[in-house]
Design a protein around this motif. Structure first.
Motif, PDB file in Angstrom:
ATOM      1  N   TYR A 123      44.286  45.409  48.342  1.00 29.53           N
ATOM      2  CA  TYR A 123      43.554  45.423  49.610  1.00 29.53           C
ATOM      3  C   TYR A 123      42.041  45.318  49.441  1.00 29.53           C
ATOM      4  O   TYR A 123      41.342  44.998  50.400  1.00 29.53           O
ATOM      5  CB  TYR A 123      43.878  46.690  50.410  1.00 29.53           C
ATOM      6  CG  TYR A 123      45.251  46.652  51.044  1.00 29.53           C
ATOM      7  CD1 TYR A 123      45.515  45.817  52.123  1.00 29.53           C
ATOM      8  CD2 TYR A 123      46.277  47.450  50.551  1.00 29.53           C
ATOM      9  CE1 TYR A 123      46.766  45.783  52.706  1.00 29.53           C
ATOM     10  CE2 TYR A 123      47.534  47.418  51.144  1.00 29.53           C
ATOM     11  CZ  TYR A 123      47.772  46.595  52.212  1.00 29.53           C
ATOM     12  OH  TYR A 123      49.014  46.556  52.790  1.00 29.53           O
ATOM     13  N   GLY A 124      41.538  45.606  48.244  1.00 29.68           N
ATOM     14  CA  GLY A 124      40.086  45.653  48.042  1.00 29.68           C
ATOM     15  C   GLY A 124      39.447  44.328  47.675  1.00 29.68           C
ATOM     16  O   GLY A 124      38.241  44.264  47.470  1.00 29.68           O
ATOM     17  N   GLY A 125      40.222  43.273  47.555  1.00 30.79           N
ATOM     18  CA  GLY A 125      39.663  41.957  47.304  1.00 30.79           C
ATOM     19  C   GLY A 125      39.761  41.475  45.868  1.00 30.79           C
ATOM     20  O   GLY A 125      39.532  40.300  45.603  1.00 30.79           O
ATOM     21  N   GLY A 126      40.085  42.342  44.928  1.00 36.61           N
ATOM     22  CA  GLY A 126      40.180  41.927  43.530  1.00 36.61           C
ATOM     23  C   GLY A 126      41.250  40.870  43.306  1.00 36.61           C
ATOM     24  O   GLY A 126      41.020  39.857  42.648  1.00 36.61           O
ATOM     25  N   PHE A 127      42.415  41.105  43.858  1.00 34.18           N
ATOM     26  CA  PHE A 127      43.518  40.160  43.716  1.00 34.18           C
ATOM     27  C   PHE A 127      43.193  38.857  44.445  1.00 34.18           C
ATOM     28  O   PHE A 127      43.414  37.766  43.915  1.00 34.18           O
ATOM     29  CB  PHE A 127      44.810  40.788  44.253  1.00 34.18           C
ATOM     30  CG  PHE A 127      46.017  39.904  44.166  1.00 34.18           C
ATOM     31  CD1 PHE A 127      46.366  39.273  42.988  1.00 34.18           C
ATOM     32  CD2 PHE A 127      46.828  39.724  45.276  1.00 34.18           C
ATOM     33  CE1 PHE A 127      47.501  38.468  42.902  1.00 34.18           C
ATOM     34  CE2 PHE A 127      47.965  38.923  45.205  1.00 34.18           C
ATOM     35  CZ  PHE A 127      48.299  38.295  44.022  1.00 34.18           C
ATOM     36  N   GLU A 128      42.630  38.964  45.617  1.00 34.10           N
ATOM     37  CA  GLU A 128      42.258  37.769  46.387  1.00 34.10           C
ATOM     38  C   GLU A 128      41.265  36.911  45.615  1.00 34.10           C
ATOM     39  O   GLU A 128      41.394  35.682  45.551  1.00 34.10           O
ATOM     40  CB  GLU A 128      41.651  38.189  47.729  1.00 34.10           C
ATOM     41  CG  GLU A 128      41.228  37.024  48.598  1.00 34.10           C
ATOM     42  CD  GLU A 128      40.594  37.465  49.909  1.00 34.10           C
ATOM     43  OE1 GLU A 128      40.239  36.570  50.696  1.00 34.10           O
ATOM     44  OE2 GLU A 128      40.446  38.679  50.148  1.00 34.10           O
ATOM     45  N   LYS A 129      40.299  37.553  44.987  1.00 30.49           N
ATOM     46  CA  LYS A 129      39.292  36.822  44.208  1.00 30.49           C
ATOM     47  C   LYS A 129      39.949  36.043  43.065  1.00 30.49           C
ATOM     48  O   LYS A 129      39.616  34.893  42.808  1.00 30.49           O
ATOM     49  CB  LYS A 129      38.263  37.812  43.653  1.00 30.49           C
ATOM     50  CG  LYS A 129      37.026  37.179  43.071  1.00 30.49           C
ATOM     51  CD  LYS A 129      36.042  38.244  42.598  1.00 30.49           C
ATOM     52  CE  LYS A 129      35.568  39.069  43.778  1.00 30.49           C
ATOM     53  NZ  LYS A 129      34.581  40.087  43.424  1.00 30.49           N
ATOM     54  N   ILE A 130      40.908  36.682  42.385  1.00 29.70           N
ATOM     55  CA  ILE A 130      41.618  36.022  41.285  1.00 29.70           C
ATOM     56  C   ILE A 130      42.403  34.818  41.807  1.00 29.70           C
ATOM     57  O   ILE A 130      42.404  33.746  41.189  1.00 29.70           O
ATOM     58  CB  ILE A 130      42.552  37.022  40.566  1.00 29.70           C
ATOM     59  CG1 ILE A 130      41.727  38.069  39.818  1.00 29.70           C
ATOM     60  CG2 ILE A 130      43.506  36.301  39.616  1.00 29.70           C
ATOM     61  CD1 ILE A 130      42.531  39.248  39.308  1.00 29.70           C
ATOM     62  N   LEU A 131      43.056  34.977  42.952  1.00 28.06           N
ATOM     63  CA  LEU A 131      43.834  33.874  43.519  1.00 28.06           C
ATOM     64  C   LEU A 131      42.948  32.704  43.913  1.00 28.06           C
ATOM     65  O   LEU A 131      43.301  31.543  43.665  1.00 28.06           O
ATOM     66  CB  LEU A 131      44.640  34.352  44.726  1.00 28.06           C
ATOM     67  CG  LEU A 131      45.793  35.305  44.425  1.00 28.06           C
ATOM     68  CD1 LEU A 131      46.474  35.728  45.724  1.00 28.06           C
ATOM     69  CD2 LEU A 131      46.795  34.683  43.470  1.00 28.06           C
ATOM     70  N   TRP A 132      41.782  32.966  44.522  1.00 27.39           N
ATOM     71  CA  TRP A 132      40.872  31.892  44.898  1.00 27.39           C
ATOM     72  C   TRP A 132      40.353  31.158  43.661  1.00 27.39           C
ATOM     73  O   TRP A 132      40.235  29.935  43.657  1.00 27.39           O
ATOM     74  CB  TRP A 132      39.703  32.413  45.739  1.00 27.39           C
ATOM     75  CG  TRP A 132      40.074  32.615  47.176  1.00 27.39           C
ATOM     76  CD1 TRP A 132      40.137  33.800  47.845  1.00 27.39           C
ATOM     77  CD2 TRP A 132      40.453  31.616  48.128  1.00 27.39           C
ATOM     78  NE1 TRP A 132      40.532  33.588  49.144  1.00 27.39           N
ATOM     79  CE2 TRP A 132      40.725  32.260  49.346  1.00 27.39           C
ATOM     80  CE3 TRP A 132      40.592  30.224  48.055  1.00 27.39           C
ATOM     81  CZ2 TRP A 132      41.123  31.566  50.489  1.00 27.39           C
ATOM     82  CZ3 TRP A 132      40.985  29.529  49.199  1.00 27.39           C
ATOM     83  CH2 TRP A 132      41.245  30.197  50.396  1.00 27.39           C
ATOM     84  N   GLN A 133      40.063  31.935  42.608  1.00 26.01           N
ATOM     85  CA  GLN A 133      39.600  31.316  41.360  1.00 26.01           C
ATOM     86  C   GLN A 133      40.690  30.426  40.772  1.00 26.01           C
ATOM     87  O   GLN A 133      40.433  29.299  40.352  1.00 26.01           O
ATOM     88  CB  GLN A 133      39.198  32.398  40.362  1.00 26.01           C
ATOM     89  CG  GLN A 133      38.720  31.839  39.032  1.00 26.01           C
ATOM     90  CD  GLN A 133      38.350  32.953  38.050  1.00 26.01           C
ATOM     91  OE1 GLN A 133      38.233  34.121  38.409  1.00 26.01           O
ATOM     92  NE2 GLN A 133      38.179  32.571  36.806  1.00 26.01           N
ATOM     93  N   GLU A 134      41.923  30.928  40.767  1.00 24.12           N
ATOM     94  CA  GLU A 134      43.044  30.156  40.236  1.00 24.12           C
ATOM     95  C   GLU A 134      43.260  28.882  41.062  1.00 24.12           C
ATOM     96  O   GLU A 134      43.486  27.803  40.506  1.00 24.12           O
ATOM     97  CB  GLU A 134      44.307  31.016  40.249  1.00 24.12           C
ATOM     98  CG  GLU A 134      45.487  30.384  39.559  1.00 24.12           C
ATOM     99  CD  GLU A 134      46.669  31.327  39.517  1.00 24.12           C
ATOM    100  OE1 GLU A 134      47.489  31.286  40.462  1.00 24.12           O
ATOM    101  OE2 GLU A 134      46.776  32.106  38.554  1.00 24.12           O
ATOM    102  N   LEU A 135      43.170  28.983  42.372  1.00 26.08           N
ATOM    103  CA  LEU A 135      43.326  27.813  43.228  1.00 26.08           C
ATOM    104  C   LEU A 135      42.225  26.791  42.948  1.00 26.08           C
ATOM    105  O   LEU A 135      42.499  25.587  42.839  1.00 26.08           O
ATOM    106  CB  LEU A 135      43.310  28.224  44.704  1.00 26.08           C
ATOM    107  CG  LEU A 135      43.439  27.081  45.716  1.00 26.08           C
ATOM    108  CD1 LEU A 135      44.751  26.335  45.540  1.00 26.08           C
ATOM    109  CD2 LEU A 135      43.299  27.622  47.132  1.00 26.08           C
TER     110      LEU A 135
END
Length: 146
Positions: A123-135
């Motif tokens: 929920y804090g954005g860490g996972f989201e950041k990794i996904l955007w980088q991977e994309l």
């Protein structure tokens, strides 16, 4: 992370069936890494989990910054071949089922740091950041191969 009052199980007898979330992934055999929303449900709910998925599913999940319950219970099932992996998961679940209510409460409390880390990462954005980088990396790869 939600209040510890939510995570604390004061009436453990009524919650004994909810010690952990057994994730049954869409793909549970073979070598392809395949993690779906099914794995993220217990993370989003703040629950411990065991994954019935392909070999190295836990390792793959950790590569995204999540933690698993290594050291709290035996996660050697993650490295095992298909048939052995399923048997190890069944053995783990049997051993957890044999815990006393107090033992289950103690186990849940040992899981709290992992639960909190995963909840915050999700929920804090860490996972989201990794996904955007991977994309972004995948899109760059497509552009360079064109």
């Amino acid at each position: 992370f939600p209040s510890h009052d939510i995570a604390h199980i004061s009436l453990f007898d009524e919650s004994a069936d909810s010690l952990l979330y057994l994730v049954t992934e869409t793909v549970a055999t073979g070598r392809r890494h395949h993690i779906t929303e099914k794995t993220f449900k217990p993370i989003a709910l703040g629950m411990p989990f065991v994954i019935v998925g392909t070999q190295s599913s836990l390792k793959y999940l950790r590569s995204y910054g999540f933690q698993t319950f290594e050291g709290i219970w035996d996660e050697s099932y993650d490295d095992a071949e298909d048939d052995v992996r399923i048997e190890r998961i069944a053995s783990l679940l049997r051993s957890l089922d044999e815990l006393t209510p107090a033992g289950r409460q103690d186990l849940f409390e040992m899981c709290l740091p992992v639960i909190e880390h995963n909840w915050n990462h999700f929920y804090g954005g860490g996972f989201e950041k990794i996904l955007w980088q991977e994309l972004g990396e995948m899109l760059d790869g497509i552009e360079s191969s064109s």
